[in-house]
Design a protein around this motif. Structure first.
Motif, PDB file in Angstrom:
ATOM      1  N   GLY A 261      -4.073  -3.360   0.332  1.00  0.00           N
ATOM      2  CA  GLY A 261      -3.883  -2.223   0.371  1.00  0.00           C
ATOM      3  C   GLY A 261      -5.472  -0.856   0.275  1.00  0.00           C
ATOM      4  O   GLY A 261      -6.142  -1.168   0.983  1.00  0.00           O
ATOM      5  N   GLU A 262      -5.570   0.100  -0.958  1.00  0.00           N
ATOM      6  CA  GLU A 262      -6.202   1.257  -0.740  1.00  0.00           C
ATOM      7  C   GLU A 262      -7.586   0.971  -1.841  1.00  0.00           C
ATOM      8  O   GLU A 262      -6.913   1.095  -3.150  1.00  0.00           O
ATOM      9  CB  GLU A 262      -5.455   2.618  -0.611  1.00  0.00           C
ATOM     10  CG  GLU A 262      -6.597   3.539  -0.804  1.00  0.00           C
ATOM     11  CD  GLU A 262      -7.425   3.669   0.234  1.00  0.00           C
ATOM     12  OE1 GLU A 262      -6.827   3.812   1.103  1.00  0.00           O
ATOM     13  OE2 GLU A 262      -8.749   3.958  -0.464  1.00  0.00           O
TER      14      GLU A 262
ATOM     15  N   CYS B 221       0.770  -0.855   0.041  1.00  0.00           N
ATOM     16  CA  CYS B 221      -0.273   0.137  -0.433  1.00  0.00           C
ATOM     17  C   CYS B 221       0.762   1.235   0.634  1.00  0.00           C
ATOM     18  O   CYS B 221       1.714   1.494   0.518  1.00  0.00           O
ATOM     19  CB  CYS B 221      -1.166  -0.259   1.067  1.00  0.00           C
ATOM     20  SG  CYS B 221      -1.953   1.730   1.155  1.00  0.00           S
TER      21      CYS B 221
ATOM     22  N   SER C  20       0.364  -2.821   6.121  1.00  0.00           N
ATOM     23  CA  SER C  20       1.126  -3.127   5.045  1.00  0.00           C
ATOM     24  C   SER C  20       1.187  -2.050   3.883  1.00  0.00           C
ATOM     25  O   SER C  20       1.372  -2.617   2.749  1.00  0.00           O
ATOM     26  CB  SER C  20      -1.402  -3.455   4.655  1.00  0.00           C
ATOM     27  OG  SER C  20      -2.110  -4.138   4.206  1.00  0.00           O
ATOM     28  N   GLY C  21       1.578  -1.303   4.591  1.00  0.00           N
ATOM     29  CA  GLY C  21       1.959   0.108   3.863  1.00  0.00           C
ATOM     30  C   GLY C  21       4.149   0.325   4.139  1.00  0.00           C
ATOM     31  O   GLY C  21       4.743   0.223   3.536  1.00  0.00           O
TER      32      GLY C  21
ATOM     33  N   TYR D 224       0.032   4.237   0.767  1.00  0.00           N
ATOM     34  CA  TYR D 224      -0.425   5.254   1.997  1.00  0.00           C
ATOM     35  C   TYR D 224      -0.034   5.471   3.363  1.00  0.00           C
ATOM     36  O   TYR D 224       0.128   6.617   4.076  1.00  0.00           O
ATOM     37  CB  TYR D 224      -2.620   5.292   2.094  1.00  0.00           C
ATOM     38  CG  TYR D 224      -2.909   5.806   0.578  1.00  0.00           C
ATOM     39  CD1 TYR D 224      -3.070   6.730   0.318  1.00  0.00           C
ATOM     40  CD2 TYR D 224      -2.400   4.876  -0.966  1.00  0.00           C
ATOM     41  CE1 TYR D 224      -3.564   7.448  -0.618  1.00  0.00           C
ATOM     42  CE2 TYR D 224      -3.060   5.466  -1.645  1.00  0.00           C
ATOM     43  CZ  TYR D 224      -3.362   6.972  -2.045  1.00  0.00           C
ATOM     44  OH  TYR D 224      -4.039   6.800  -3.032  1.00  0.00           O
ATOM     45  N   GLY D 225       0.678   4.102   3.485  1.00  0.00           N
ATOM     46  CA  GLY D 225       1.845   4.418   4.848  1.00  0.00           C
ATOM     47  C   GLY D 225       0.883   5.046   5.843  1.00  0.00           C
ATOM     48  O   GLY D 225       2.236   5.518   6.755  1.00  0.00           O
ATOM     49  N   CYS D 226      -0.087   4.716   6.681  1.00  0.00           N
ATOM     50  CA  CYS D 226      -0.223   5.168   7.671  1.00  0.00           C
ATOM     51  C   CYS D 226       0.709   4.584   8.747  1.00  0.00           C
ATOM     52  O   CYS D 226       1.561   3.045   8.262  1.00  0.00           O
ATOM     53  CB  CYS D 226      -1.720   4.277   7.887  1.00  0.00           C
ATOM     54  SG  CYS D 226      -2.902   4.859   6.617  1.00  0.00           S
TER      55      CYS D 226
ATOM     56  N   SER E  44      -9.255   4.841   3.108  1.00  0.00           N
ATOM     57  CA  SER E  44      -8.284   6.484   4.232  1.00  0.00           C
ATOM     58  C   SER E  44      -8.793   6.976   3.526  1.00  0.00           C
ATOM     59  O   SER E  44      -8.375   8.178   4.523  1.00  0.00           O
ATOM     60  CB  SER E  44      -6.694   6.004   4.100  1.00  0.00           C
ATOM     61  OG  SER E  44      -6.488   5.884   3.242  1.00  0.00           O
TER      62      SER E  44
ATOM     63  N   PHE F 139       0.394   2.701  11.097  1.00  0.00           N
ATOM     64  CA  PHE F 139       0.694   1.721  12.305  1.00  0.00           C
ATOM     65  C   PHE F 139       0.063   0.519  11.760  1.00  0.00           C
ATOM     66  O   PHE F 139      -0.158  -0.025  12.385  1.00  0.00           O
ATOM     67  CB  PHE F 139      -1.168   2.713  13.003  1.00  0.00           C
ATOM     68  CG  PHE F 139      -1.610   2.951  12.108  1.00  0.00           C
ATOM     69  CD1 PHE F 139      -3.247   1.867  11.531  1.00  0.00           C
ATOM     70  CD2 PHE F 139      -2.275   3.897  11.823  1.00  0.00           C
ATOM     71  CE1 PHE F 139      -4.279   2.058  10.513  1.00  0.00           C
ATOM     72  CE2 PHE F 139      -3.066   4.778  11.186  1.00  0.00           C
ATOM     73  CZ  PHE F 139      -3.890   3.515  10.429  1.00  0.00           C
ATOM     74  N   CYS F 140       0.359   0.386  10.335  1.00  0.00           N
ATOM     75  CA  CYS F 140       0.062  -0.847   9.551  1.00  0.00           C
ATOM     76  C   CYS F 140       0.596  -1.100   8.867  1.00  0.00           C
ATOM     77  O   CYS F 140       1.172  -0.619   8.548  1.00  0.00           O
ATOM     78  CB  CYS F 140      -1.466  -0.296   8.328  1.00  0.00           C
ATOM     79  SG  CYS F 140      -1.880  -1.227   7.083  1.00  0.00           S
TER      80      CYS F 140
HETATM   81 FE1  SF4 Z   1      -3.352   3.075   5.483  1.00  0.00          FE
HETATM   82 FE2  SF4 Z   1      -5.071   1.531   4.491  1.00  0.00          FE
HETATM   83 FE3  SF4 Z   1      -2.935   1.492   2.871  1.00  0.00          FE
HETATM   84 FE4  SF4 Z   1      -3.099   0.620   5.977  1.00  0.00          FE
HETATM   85  S1  SF4 Z   1      -4.258  -0.657   4.079  1.00  0.00           S
HETATM   86  S2  SF4 Z   1      -1.301   2.337   4.905  1.00  0.00           S
HETATM   87  S3  SF4 Z   1      -4.343   1.625   6.770  1.00  0.00           S
HETATM   88  S4  SF4 Z   1      -4.847   3.373   4.028  1.00  0.00           S
END
Ligand code: SF4
Ligand code: SAH
Length: 387
Positions: free
Chosen positions: A199-200, A119, A128-129, A121-123, A233, A125-126
């Motif tokens: 993913g987003e 992903c 996936s990114g 978007y690099g949140c 997100s 806490f996540c």
């Molecule tokens: Fe953010 Fe969702 Fe991507 Fe995780 S999967 S980094 S929560 S946008």
């Protein structure tokens, strides 16, 4: 490269068949093999003439997802880790009925679906990114997750009914195949979908929408739009675009902060689309799809769990006629965020409910199977790298 049979809408297949001079009822038979019998190869489609099967095999691909790992028992949350044709890995999570979530029926099974490898978007806490974004999933890789889980669940229980196993349906004539189809169509393993895997989803809009249409269509997988939730997100332009689509898909917003201050700290996307813009886009969605929005709010100790966050969160939820799902943070290896105490979570939920907001809190932990999306893939990739 050939396009995949499971990436085409009925109309597209019908056009192709018409060009070939193949009668239209053959499209119905093909769709039956793809989405009801969940065939994995052309040779299984025994009621299609051999010449047509050869033509299809030459003109279209038919990919299957390989299951690398499967965790969990039949009546609990099950995780599936898939290897895609190019070797990339994504996961899906099958969640048994939980009346507290997304809908109210208790006999349903929800599949959490991935839409991208990694992903962008690099949140903070996540999981996936953590390794960044690799690529979008194709339409057939999105649709394929649902079919592969159903196929695996079906083979678990194949001893219970011979008519539901592929080998027996291969021998059916057209009439029998049709009756098997109607029997099966009413008994799908998966009743609800949430696009909350890796993913987003809205960053893969075109493939997502086409996959959604195949999953939703009566000729396809046949899952009602109101049983499909897309989580984002906060991609504002795509939320507005989705609002203009005719279907009544549900929308979940990964909010995790009710002020720009908190959201900026943990979600970089908020710098591009701050809360005022996100809220306006959600209002637009809400106006068109009435009561279809859920706000997801992970409770992270010392970040967004202070009771002073309840008032701004309640204001937002009321404005959007949205319910709030509170989810205690699920620890991710290598990340220094923590779940608040159960007591703190309960107080937060209580206070939110007292402000007149419909809220749910899931206190049970994700268990031993790395329930937060992205974690199983990360762990497996690390293990593979260390081999
Ligand atoms: Fe953010 Fe969702 Fe991507 Fe995780 S999967 S980094 S929560 S946008
Ligand atoms: N990219 C989309 C969908 C995938 S994430 C989105 O962000 O909405 C699915 C959900 O899992 C999101 O709400 C995300 O914020 C949440 N999530 C991610 N990491 C988590 C963790 N460690 N614990 C609990 N929830 C988490």
């Amino acid at each position: 490269m050939n396009c995949d049979a499971r990436s085409l809408l009925r109309g597209e297949l019908a056009d192709q068949f018409a060009k070939w001079g193949v009668p239209a009822y053959r499209v119905t038979q093909l769709l039956d093999w793809l989405y009801q019998k969940r065939a994995t190869g052309w040779e299984q489609m025994s009621n299609l003439p051999k010449s047509l099967r050869e033509r299809l095999a030459a003109g279209l691909s038919l990919i299957n997802l390989d299951v690398v790992r499967r965790q969990g028992a039949r009546d609990t949350t099950q995780k599936f880790l898939w290897r895609l044709p190019d070797g990339a890995m994504v996961e899906s999570v099958l969640i048994p009925a939980n009346p507290a979530l997304y809908s109210d029926a208790s006999d349903r099974q929800t599949l959490c679906v991935s839409t991208q490898v990694g992903c962008a978007y690099g949140c903070k806490f996540c999981a996936s990114g953590l390794d960044g974004w690799k690529r979008n999933l194709s339409v057939e890789e999105i649709v394929g997750q649902i079919l592969a889980v159903e196929r695996l669940s079906e083979s678990d229980s194949s001893s219970s009914s011979s008519s539901s196993s592929l080998s027996s349906s291969e021998k059916l004539n057209d009439e029998e195949a049709t009756s098997t189809l109607s029997a099966r169509a009413s008994s799908r393993t998966i009743t609800n979908l949430v696009f909350m895997g890796m993913g987003e989803p809205l960053a893969n809009y075109t493939n997502l929408l086409k996959a959604l249409r195949i999953l939703n269509a009566p000729w396809g997988v046949g899952i009602g739009a109101r049983k499909i939730t897309i989580s984002t997100s906060g991609l504002v332009p795509q939320i507005r675009k989705l609002a203009d689509e005719p279907e009544q898909f549900r929308l979940a917003i990964s909010l995790h902060g009710a002020t720009d201050e908190v959201r900026n700290r943990i979600m970089p996307v908020n710098r591009k689309y701050p809360l005022a813009e996100l809220t306006a886009a959600c209002e637009y969605y809400q106006e068109r799809k009435s009561k279809m929005i859920t706000l997801e709010y992970i409770l992270i100790a010392g970040v967004n769990d202070d009771l002073d966050q309840v008032a701004p969160l309640a204001n937002l939820a009321r404005r959007l006629f949205a319910k709030v799902n509170l989810i205690p943070y699920n620890a991710v290896e290598g990340l220094d965020w923590h779940r608040p105490s159960d007591d703190q979570c309960l107080q937060f939920a209580d206070s939110l409910k007292k402000s007149g907001v419909t809220a749910t809190l899931r206190l049970e932990k994700g268990g031993d199977i790395d329930a937060a999306c992205g974690q199983l893939r990360l762990k497996t990739e690390k293990e593979l790298a260390n081999q």
